[in-house]
Design an enzyme around this catalytic site. Sequence first.
Site, PDB file in Angstrom:
ATOM      1  N   HIS B 141       0.832  -1.213   0.000  1.00  0.00           N
ATOM      2  CA  HIS B 141       0.000   0.000   0.000  1.00  0.00           C
ATOM      3  C   HIS B 141       0.853   1.244   0.000  1.00  0.00           C
ATOM      4  O   HIS B 141       0.424   2.306   0.411  1.00  0.00           O
ATOM      5  CB  HIS B 141      -0.956   0.004   1.182  1.00  0.00           C
ATOM      6  CG  HIS B 141      -1.592  -1.320   1.422  1.00  0.00           C
ATOM      7  ND1 HIS B 141      -1.108  -2.219   2.346  1.00  0.00           N
ATOM      8  CD2 HIS B 141      -2.640  -1.939   0.815  1.00  0.00           C
ATOM      9  CE1 HIS B 141      -1.829  -3.315   2.303  1.00  0.00           C
ATOM     10  NE2 HIS B 141      -2.759  -3.188   1.386  1.00  0.00           N
TER      11      HIS B 141
HETATM   12  S1  FES Z   1       1.864  -0.582   3.135  1.00  0.00           S
HETATM   13 FE1  FES Z   1       0.217  -1.856   3.709  1.00  0.00          FE
HETATM   14  S2  FES Z   1       1.329  -3.598   4.315  1.00  0.00           S
HETATM   15 FE2  FES Z   1       2.925  -2.263   3.781  1.00  0.00          FE
END
Ligand code: FES
Lengths: 687, 176
Positions: B141
């Site tokens: 993410h």
């Molecule tokens: S940014 Fe969501 S798990 Fe690493």
Amino acid sequence: MSGPSDFQPTNPALKWIERRLPIMGLVHSSFVAYPTPRNLNYWWTFGAILSMMLALQILTGVILAMHYTPHADMAFKSIELIVRDVNYGWLLRNMHACGASMFFFAVYIHMFRGLYYGSYKEPREILWILGVIIYLLMMATGFMGYVLPWGQMSFWGATVITNLFSAVPYFGESIVTLLWGGYAVGNPTLNRFFSLHYLLPFVIAGVVVLHIWALHVAGQNNPAGVEAKTEKDTVPFTPYATIKDAFGVSCFLLFFAWFIFYMPNYLGDADNYIPANPGVTPAHIVPEWYYLPFYAILRSIPNKLAGVVAMFGAIIILAFLPWLDNARTRSSKYRPLAKQFFWIFVVVCLGLGYLGSQPPEGIYVIAGRILTFLYFAYFLILLPLLSRIETPRPVPNSIADDVLAKHGGKVASVVVALVVAGGLLVGGTQNARAEDHGVAPPGNKWSFSGPMGKFDRGALQRGLKVYKEVCASCHGLSYVAFRNLAEAGGPGYSVAQAAAFASDYKVKDGPDDKGEMFERAGRPADYFPSPFPNENAARAANGGAFPPDLSLITKARSYKRGFPMFLVDFFTQYQEQGPDYVSAVLQGYEDKAPAGFALPEGSYYNKYFPGHAIKMPKPLSDGQVTYDDGAPATVAQYAKDVTTFLMWTAEPHMEARKRLGLQVFVFLILLTGLLYFTKKKVWANAH
Amino acid sequence: MTTASSADHPTRRDFLFVATGAVAAVGAAAAVWPLVAQMNPDAATIAAGAPIEVDLTPIAEGQDIKVFWRGKPIYISHRTKKQIEEAQKVSLSSLPDPQPDSARVKAGHDQWLVVIGICTHLGCIPIAHEGSYDGFFCPCHGSVYDTSGRIRSGPAPSNLPVPPYTFVSDTKIQIG
Ligand code: FES
């Protein structure tokens, strides 16, 4: 389950739910308001006991499945890991393994009760047939469960039982191949048995729901065998039956706990502590005790197909019981002849069970044939005949009359009968492990025997030394890790001592960055390294003999106790056949074989070894190992110490088991006492 | 007990019911304990989680390796001068989870960064030497960590944790 209920909750939220899903009404009408005959005796509590056992087996089974590996190479080891490393794994495993036996024990009482009181007669035929279906499913489930530990008995039991289907004409071989998923019993067989063993209990639970539904439609039978007519004949299920069942369940749990905590291996077979070996069949293949009567029938018939048909027929015939017995009177209490023949039939079944555990030779075969005939004669000749010629005694007009006629509890006699029957039935299994070991090993006084037994720490430490200096040159100890030496209930070393002990060993590790294996000093998490890389290397170095791994040896060896010792053992908690045998073999060497005994080349004469010709040379002699705690350096002392040590390696949590057992017993006795008095209070105004 | 037994009949009966119910409830509660405790790691798993030693000599400056301890990936980075400088000079107030670089490495061993390579957002494994801060970038993410393993942008709430470790010698560490 007996029609719409007039139960109405007062709470508006519950009312809202009840209007849409009348589940509380269902529970209320089935287990609270449900009218139950007031004259039921304690044999009727086995329905509740069986429900509890099914729930308990599913619960412990689901948990064990979280830790078990259904693979031919790992199944045996994964169970040892459950017992040794999982928190309370030993408890859960004992509960599940002994639970299977208890389940069958209870179901047999339940079935005999139905037989005696005519619970299969109109209008309860379907109820009875559903019960027979449950029993068949239980047998299938129990058999497949027994295969999962993948010991010698698991493997060979699976081979023999699946081969029963090869008796089917034309399709036999194909069916067996289909069951195996290979050319022989192997990994695919184990996998599918695991899958089905997980599935079938839920099928059983489903049929149990039907069984209870049918029960609640027809109403419960009762010892008088007359239907309930007025309200005076019945009491509401709650609290009357509930509290009585709770008391019955509690008594049963006491019996169950005796096995879980004090005799976990009494009902098992020592051979199943030897990992499955497709190349060697154990000397006597015997099924678990609960299949023995049918096994005896199978072996009594000298024709393969006919034997298999007779065996399955012996079970299927039960489903036809409602039509084989046409007598109007239900309860055998009022059938003078049927009553006597019932007890003869019980003895026939027990006799068949005993014969099933004996080698199929000589007198046993003849006796087996007679009893097999009697078994079928009871159903096919006797019961139809009796219903024509027997004059029953008059039955009471109503249940209420029956209650007034005899007053007073029979708890004591029931408990005594239960204990004796339990001892007798399960005792049969001891013979199942009968093996011809020639001379019986002398008994020893072990510090770890009995309900309070503990390991002698000094003996464990000395035994470890004997193992390390003598046995370890040929025998592995592969289920024991160095960290175990510092665990509670063991030899009592500190963590640092165990680490130092481990660092004396060289352990193979790798691969490293270059992909090569390397040797490093042992760590506490490592297991005792085995002296040979594989079985072939071990055999090559030992004149063809394979020195067995010693981790489980004291549980994997046993000897015949015989009648009546196995009954006495049940009460005295004698569990030390293995240690007695191991210690006897270590001391049983004789320089010269007796005259007339042909000792094969490369063998040694041992008084206690089965067949007397052992490939292992005399391992111990006086003064061989130096003790630094002043214990005598004699063969007798070495044997005692190393056997104690090997008992610990076979069951490292034995002390925890016995300690928890005591706590559970104190609790259960208290609970049972309280339930007894509560039951008396509740029933005081019902009599 | 004394008050109950001196009371009249119904009270004694109630006491019996309550006592039986209470004992049964205690038993049921005690029976649940082993059923839940079995879910915890077993003794073999715990023993396998013992400390491990890692030799640092093969890791060249600017490189990093991944080792496993207790089933978790541990990044060991040999930081370059530039990376160390970047890590030290950033102002703490600009960090979402303020922590000086000195608190994340061992004194005198500034070039070695040892962090558990598990994104503090939802557990993915960040990729080393990626992202706009020359540290770690989590592809799941988009969390970005700097050369000290501190969170700089993205949804992760905190810095990459530092596992317990000590320097056995200048070229060897023990994790755990
Ligand atoms: S940014 Fe969501 S798990 Fe690493």
